[in-house]
Write a protein that holds these residues in place. Structure first.
Motif, mmCIF file in Angstrom:
data_model
loop_
_atom_site.group_PDB
_atom_site.id
_atom_site.type_symbol
_atom_site.label_atom_id
_atom_site.label_comp_id
_atom_site.label_asym_id
_atom_site.label_seq_id
_atom_site.Cartn_x
_atom_site.Cartn_y
_atom_site.Cartn_z
ATOM 1 N N ARG A 6 22.973 36.178 34.070
ATOM 2 C CA ARG A 6 22.235 36.552 35.296
ATOM 3 C C ARG A 6 20.858 35.900 35.253
ATOM 4 O O ARG A 6 20.383 35.505 34.195
ATOM 5 C CB ARG A 6 22.087 38.073 35.409
ATOM 6 N N GLU A 341 38.290 30.963 40.000
ATOM 7 C CA GLU A 341 37.099 31.747 39.630
ATOM 8 C C GLU A 341 36.120 31.858 40.805
ATOM 9 O O GLU A 341 35.532 32.916 41.024
ATOM 10 C CB GLU A 341 36.420 31.137 38.395
ATOM 11 N N CYS A 345 34.796 35.271 43.288
ATOM 12 C CA CYS A 345 33.401 35.634 43.638
ATOM 13 C C CYS A 345 33.185 35.588 45.145
ATOM 14 O O CYS A 345 32.034 35.638 45.600
ATOM 15 C CB CYS A 345 32.425 34.648 42.991
ATOM 16 N N LEU A 365 28.961 35.634 48.660
ATOM 17 C CA LEU A 365 29.269 35.643 47.222
ATOM 18 C C LEU A 365 28.916 36.989 46.595
ATOM 19 O O LEU A 365 27.913 37.621 46.959
ATOM 20 C CB LEU A 365 28.510 34.514 46.518
ATOM 21 N N HIS A 366 29.738 37.429 45.649
ATOM 22 C CA HIS A 366 29.472 38.701 44.961
ATOM 23 C C HIS A 366 30.013 38.612 43.534
ATOM 24 O O HIS A 366 30.842 37.739 43.237
ATOM 25 C CB HIS A 366 30.163 39.856 45.707
ATOM 26 N N ALA A 367 29.550 39.505 42.686
ATOM 27 C CA ALA A 367 30.071 39.561 41.313
ATOM 28 C C ALA A 367 31.339 40.399 41.311
ATOM 29 O O ALA A 367 31.314 41.556 41.737
ATOM 30 C CB ALA A 367 29.021 40.183 40.403
ATOM 31 N N PRO A 368 32.468 39.842 40.872
ATOM 32 C CA PRO A 368 33.702 40.630 40.881
ATOM 33 C C PRO A 368 33.681 41.712 39.800
ATOM 34 O O PRO A 368 32.927 41.612 38.836
ATOM 35 C CB PRO A 368 34.779 39.586 40.580
ATOM 36 N N LEU A 372 35.291 36.992 34.867
ATOM 37 C CA LEU A 372 35.814 35.672 35.244
ATOM 38 C C LEU A 372 36.377 35.001 34.003
ATOM 39 O O LEU A 372 35.997 35.342 32.874
ATOM 40 C CB LEU A 372 34.679 34.813 35.811
ATOM 41 N N LEU A 384 29.993 28.197 35.894
ATOM 42 C CA LEU A 384 29.910 29.607 36.298
ATOM 43 C C LEU A 384 28.533 30.175 35.936
ATOM 44 O O LEU A 384 27.994 31.027 36.658
ATOM 45 C CB LEU A 384 31.046 30.418 35.669
ATOM 46 N N ALA A 388 25.977 31.973 38.515
ATOM 47 C CA ALA A 388 25.343 33.282 38.282
ATOM 48 C C ALA A 388 23.830 33.182 38.489
ATOM 49 O O ALA A 388 23.228 33.999 39.193
ATOM 50 C CB ALA A 388 25.647 33.755 36.858
ATOM 51 N N LEU A 393 23.727 36.442 40.780
ATOM 52 C CA LEU A 393 24.827 37.394 40.554
ATOM 53 C C LEU A 393 24.993 37.616 39.056
ATOM 54 O O LEU A 393 25.047 36.645 38.307
ATOM 55 C CB LEU A 393 26.148 36.799 41.066
ATOM 56 N N LEU A 395 27.283 37.630 36.396
ATOM 57 C CA LEU A 395 28.704 37.270 36.235
ATOM 58 C C LEU A 395 29.103 37.424 34.779
ATOM 59 O O LEU A 395 28.416 36.909 33.879
ATOM 60 C CB LEU A 395 28.948 35.832 36.681
#
Ligand SMILES: O=C(O)C1=C[C@@H](OP(=O)(O)O)[C@@H](O)[C@H](O)C1
Ligand SMILES: C=C(OP(=O)(O)O)C(=O)O
Length: 424
Positions: A6, A341, A345, A365-368, A372, A384, A388, A393, A395
């Motif tokens: 992050r 991936e 997101c 976009l969002h953090a799942p 990932l 990735l 982030a 985000l 991640l």
């Protein structure tokens, strides 16, 4: 290794040094090993790939002594008897550069690999070895070659991997007669072919283009020892460059303006997207600017693919990445891996063979909830991490240790930029 990445509370901004070029380091080590005498290679990073090439050089024909960020490579002038397979780890460059060199040794040579290495194509060499009635046996456990390549005319595909062409460039000039490489177009990753030729030239071995698709490799040449300083790596600099283009305040040092690295194209691509940056000598500093999607040809710079897919999500409008089919043949199928991936997101993108279309969708976009996947691929993990940090985000990503393949210090080096990484 599972990590959460992050941006730091203070935001993104700072200075990062480009690590040494992996591609140039592989080449310098092999040229030094094939020379008779002592070469000193400076500005080295002991990533897994470069360590594999150094170990192979020591096993085959050189005395290698490593320092903190340099190595002395003493080419012995003869090949050593092999008592064990040559382990290329996951390095396609190591394996494909060494296969033709192995054919100079006068003994059977078995290569082993890890991860996806032994599944990556060797068809171009296989066809050439079969034509010359030489042994070429490949199985998931390893690859064995035996028999001497002869000088002469070689016809080979120009678009499977330039690493086959580089491999022949390393070995054939040591044979007594001249050889000619006829490359069947399209010739992709051409800059990597010229990088091989340039590093060889520093070690006294020369070749020349007769036309766009034909290379003449005069025979009877010898590598001469050389002190060689490895340039900063534009393929790796692409990760902080994309971060800097999106967020601003990032300076990357160690980027030679006059370079043969095809991945220096990252700067032109970012400029076309609207990025604002200034160059002072070897440093490039990014300011924040609105970015828009562009049309990108990846034929000559395949390693930029994953991070350009991240960039596309953060640009306004549509980014189209063409001639990306070879991304499917790397440490992972990089197109499928990044699609999966980025979609997790909230990213909107699709691919058709070698064409990838990415739709700008920063606001979606969002953090799942689930981690990932890094797909055991250093460039997927680093891309990735850029997502982030750039999109703000947190991640969580698995296989984070994959960065060891090319840039073991990536997380530590990115920390001063405000990229926070913690074990998840
Ligand atoms: O010669 C090299 O150093 C490389 C060539 C490229 O491969 P291809 O020519 O197979 O695309 C690139 O993707 C790889 O990371 C390094
Ligand atoms: C594909 C890569 O390397 P190699 O082909 O040497 O495994 C890479 O570094 O992205």
């Amino acid at each position: 290794m599972l990590v959460t990445i992050r941006p730091a509370p203070g935001g993104i901004g700072g200075v990062i040094a480009a690590p040494p070029s992996k591609s140039m380091a592989h080449r310098a080590v092999l040229c030094a090993a094939l020379a008779v005498g002592r070469s000193h290679i400076t500005h080295l990073e002991f990533s897994k790939d470069i360590s594999a090439t150094l170990s192979a050089a020591a096993q085959l024909c050189a005395a290698v002594d490593t320092g903190a960020d340099d190595a002395t490579v003493q080419g012995l002038g003869h090949f050593l008897p092999l008592t064990a397979p040559v382990d290329c780890c996951e390095s396609g460059s190591t394996l494909r550069f060494l296969i033709p060199i192995a054919s100079l040794t006068g003994q059977p040579v078995t290569f082993t690999g890890r991860g996806r290495l032994m599944e990556r194509p060797q068809s171009v060499y296989e066809a050439l070895y079969r034509e010359q009635n030489l042994r070429f046996e490949q199985s998931p456990a390893g690859l064995t070659v035996e028999g001497a390549l002869t000088p002469g005319d070689y016809r080979l595909a120009g678009n499977v991997s330039s690493q086959f062409i580089s491999g022949l460039l390393f070995a054939l000039p040591l044979l007594p007669g001249d050889s000619t490489l006829h490359l069947i177009p399209p010739v992709e990753s051409r800059s990597y072919i010229d990088m091989t030729r340039a590093v060889q030239a520093a070690f006294g071995v020369h070749s020349r283009w007769l036309d766009e698709t034909t290379l003449l490799l005069p025979g009877g040449q010898q590598y001469r020892p050389c002190d060689y300083n490895v340039e900063g790596d534009y393929s790796q600099a692409a990760f902080p460059a994309v971060l800097g283009a999106v967020c601003g305040g990032v300076t990357i040092t160690g980027l030679a303006p006059d370079t043969l690295q095809g991945d220096a194209a990252i700067l032109d691509i970012l400029r076309r997207c609207g990025a604002v940056f200034t160059r002072t000598g070897d440093s490039v500093t990014f300011a924040k600017a609105p970015l828009h999607g562009v049309d990108i040809d990846l034929a000559d710079c395949p390693d930029l693919g994953p991070v350009l897919m991240v960039l596309g999500l953060l640009c306004e409008g549509t980014t189209v990445i063409r001639n990306a089919q070879r991304l499917r043949l790397k440490e992972s199928d990089r197109i499928a891996a990044m699609e999966a991936e980025l979609r997790a997101c909230g990213g909107v993108l699709e691919s058709d063979g070698g064409t990838i279309t990415v739709h700008g969708c920063a606001e979606r976009l969002h953090a799942p909830a689930a981690p990932l996947h890094g797909h055991n691929d250093h460039r997927v993990v680093m891309s990735l991490a850029v997502l982030a940090a750039a999109a703000g985000l947190p991640l969580t990503v698995d296989d984070a240790e994959a960065i060891q393949k090319s840039w073991p210090g990536f997380f530590a080096d990115a920390a001063p930029l405000g990229v926070e990484v913690e074990d998840a």
